[in-house]
Scaffold this motif. Sequence first.
Motif, PDB file in Angstrom:
ATOM      1  N   PRO A 111       0.811  -1.219   0.000  1.00 31.06           N
ATOM      2  CA  PRO A 111       0.000   0.000   0.000  1.00 31.06           C
ATOM      3  C   PRO A 111       0.847   1.273   0.000  1.00 31.06           C
ATOM      4  N   THR A 112       0.343   2.275  -0.710  1.00 34.88           N
ATOM      5  CA  THR A 112       1.003   3.590  -0.712  1.00 34.88           C
ATOM      6  C   THR A 112       0.206   4.631   0.057  1.00 34.88           C
ATOM      7  N   GLY A 113      -1.094   4.406   0.229  1.00 32.74           N
ATOM      8  CA  GLY A 113      -1.943   5.403   0.888  1.00 32.74           C
ATOM      9  C   GLY A 113      -2.235   6.610   0.005  1.00 32.74           C
ATOM     10  N   ILE A 114      -1.875   6.512  -1.257  1.00 31.62           N
ATOM     11  CA  ILE A 114      -1.982   7.643  -2.186  1.00 31.62           C
ATOM     12  C   ILE A 114      -2.946   7.304  -3.315  1.00 31.62           C
ATOM     13  N   LYS A 115      -3.669   8.308  -3.784  1.00 31.78           N
ATOM     14  CA  LYS A 115      -4.497   8.198  -4.981  1.00 31.78           C
ATOM     15  C   LYS A 115      -4.066   9.299  -5.945  1.00 31.78           C
ATOM     16  N   ALA A 116      -4.364   9.110  -7.230  1.00 29.84           N
ATOM     17  CA  ALA A 116      -3.933  10.068  -8.246  1.00 29.84           C
ATOM     18  C   ALA A 116      -5.131  10.518  -9.072  1.00 29.84           C
ATOM     19  N   TYR A 117      -5.223  11.814  -9.300  1.00 31.22           N
ATOM     20  CA  TYR A 117      -6.258  12.339 -10.191  1.00 31.22           C
ATOM     21  C   TYR A 117      -5.586  12.862 -11.449  1.00 31.22           C
ATOM     22  N   MET A 118      -6.319  12.757 -12.561  1.00 27.72           N
ATOM     23  CA  MET A 118      -5.760  13.147 -13.858  1.00 27.72           C
ATOM     24  C   MET A 118      -6.884  13.407 -14.845  1.00 27.72           C
ATOM     25  N   GLN A 119      -6.527  13.849 -16.019  1.00 30.89           N
ATOM     26  CA  GLN A 119      -7.492  14.126 -17.079  1.00 30.89           C
ATOM     27  C   GLN A 119      -8.032  12.818 -17.663  1.00 30.89           C
ATOM     28  N   PRO A 120      -9.214  12.842 -18.278  1.00 29.30           N
ATOM     29  CA  PRO A 120      -9.809  11.614 -18.816  1.00 29.30           C
ATOM     30  C   PRO A 120      -8.959  10.906 -19.881  1.00 29.30           C
ATOM     31  N   ASP A 121      -8.094  11.638 -20.584  1.00 29.16           N
ATOM     32  CA  ASP A 121      -7.277  11.014 -21.625  1.00 29.16           C
ATOM     33  C   ASP A 121      -5.844  10.758 -21.156  1.00 29.16           C
ATOM     34  N   GLU A 122      -5.688  10.531 -19.856  1.00 26.70           N
ATOM     35  CA  GLU A 122      -4.374  10.256 -19.267  1.00 26.70           C
ATOM     36  C   GLU A 122      -4.454   9.008 -18.393  1.00 26.70           C
ATOM     37  N   TYR A 123      -3.302   8.464 -18.085  1.00 28.39           N
ATOM     38  CA  TYR A 123      -3.186   7.379 -17.124  1.00 28.39           C
ATOM     39  C   TYR A 123      -1.881   7.569 -16.362  1.00 28.39           C
ATOM     40  N   LEU A 124      -1.751   6.890 -15.256  1.00 31.74           N
ATOM     41  CA  LEU A 124      -0.519   6.910 -14.477  1.00 31.74           C
ATOM     42  C   LEU A 124       0.157   5.567 -14.685  1.00 31.74           C
ATOM     43  N   LEU A 125       1.360   5.588 -15.253  1.00 24.82           N
ATOM     44  CA  LEU A 125       2.150   4.386 -15.469  1.00 24.82           C
ATOM     45  C   LEU A 125       2.963   4.128 -14.205  1.00 24.82           C
ATOM     46  N   LEU A 126       2.824   2.939 -13.631  1.00 27.61           N
ATOM     47  CA  LEU A 126       3.596   2.561 -12.448  1.00 27.61           C
ATOM     48  C   LEU A 126       4.764   1.695 -12.891  1.00 27.61           C
ATOM     49  N   ALA A 127       5.955   2.034 -12.445  1.00 28.04           N
ATOM     50  CA  ALA A 127       7.160   1.313 -12.841  1.00 28.04           C
ATOM     51  C   ALA A 127       8.017   1.019 -11.617  1.00 28.04           C
ATOM     52  N   ASN A 128       8.847   0.006 -11.764  1.00 24.44           N
ATOM     53  CA  ASN A 128       9.796  -0.354 -10.717  1.00 24.44           C
ATOM     54  C   ASN A 128      10.850   0.743 -10.588  1.00 24.44           C
ATOM     55  N   ARG A 129      11.423   0.881  -9.430  1.00 28.34           N
ATOM     56  CA  ARG A 129      12.611   1.715  -9.278  1.00 28.34           C
ATOM     57  C   ARG A 129      13.773   0.942  -9.890  1.00 28.34           C
ATOM     58  N   SER A 130      14.696   1.636 -10.511  1.00 22.57           N
ATOM     59  CA  SER A 130      15.808   0.938 -11.162  1.00 22.57           C
ATOM     60  C   SER A 130      16.642   0.150 -10.161  1.00 22.57           C
ATOM     61  N   SER A 131      16.684   0.579  -8.905  1.00 23.50           N
ATOM     62  CA  SER A 131      17.476  -0.124  -7.895  1.00 23.50           C
ATOM     63  C   SER A 131      16.731  -1.313  -7.283  1.00 23.50           C
ATOM     64  N   GLY A 132      15.428  -1.431  -7.500  1.00 25.43           N
ATOM     65  CA  GLY A 132      14.637  -2.497  -6.881  1.00 25.43           C
ATOM     66  C   GLY A 132      15.139  -3.897  -7.173  1.00 25.43           C
ATOM     67  N   PRO A 133      15.289  -4.264  -8.443  1.00 23.06           N
ATOM     68  CA  PRO A 133      15.765  -5.618  -8.742  1.00 23.06           C
ATOM     69  C   PRO A 133      17.240  -5.830  -8.383  1.00 23.06           C
TER      70      PRO A 133
END
Length: 178
Positions: A78-100
Amino acid sequence: MKRGFATVARYRDAGLQLPQRATQQAAGYDFQAAEDFTLPSIWRGDFLRLLWHKRHGQSLTDADYIAAGKTLKPYLVPTGIKAYMQPDEYLLLANRSSGPIKRGLILPNGVGIVDADYYDNAQNEGEIFFQLVNLGVRSVTIKKGERIGQGIFMPYLRSDSDQGGQGQRTGGFGSSGR
């Protein structure tokens, strides 16, 4: 308000930091864990038993595969965070480069997609979770406030013949699929 972040109600008083970019040229907003969270290693119990049986040419049952599959499952941090954006947008979630490299943590689906209509959904208020798998040999404890991934706001295009989805989002994580 065009796009941004807010804290979900259940973490309102938890002192969470909204995602921020680390540098002037960073594309991604760093997300942090909302609470301490332990990710168990995949290299344990029923998964190791399955590998051992395969290696030694022993037959396996459906129950063996099901049990091993439970060990290999991703966990939702969990992040406890939500994101708002325009109808023609999305939020891309990606790994941190150091994670793996440093911790053996990966997003099993490569990336996550948060649609604009996920915000304030009835099931979980649009809280963003990072789906992670621990490939390391030991469990990893992520501490509250530790960076676990990044989000990048992206526009998307529609095809000429697009009729738009007729359905309405009815839930939270994974609710737009069939």
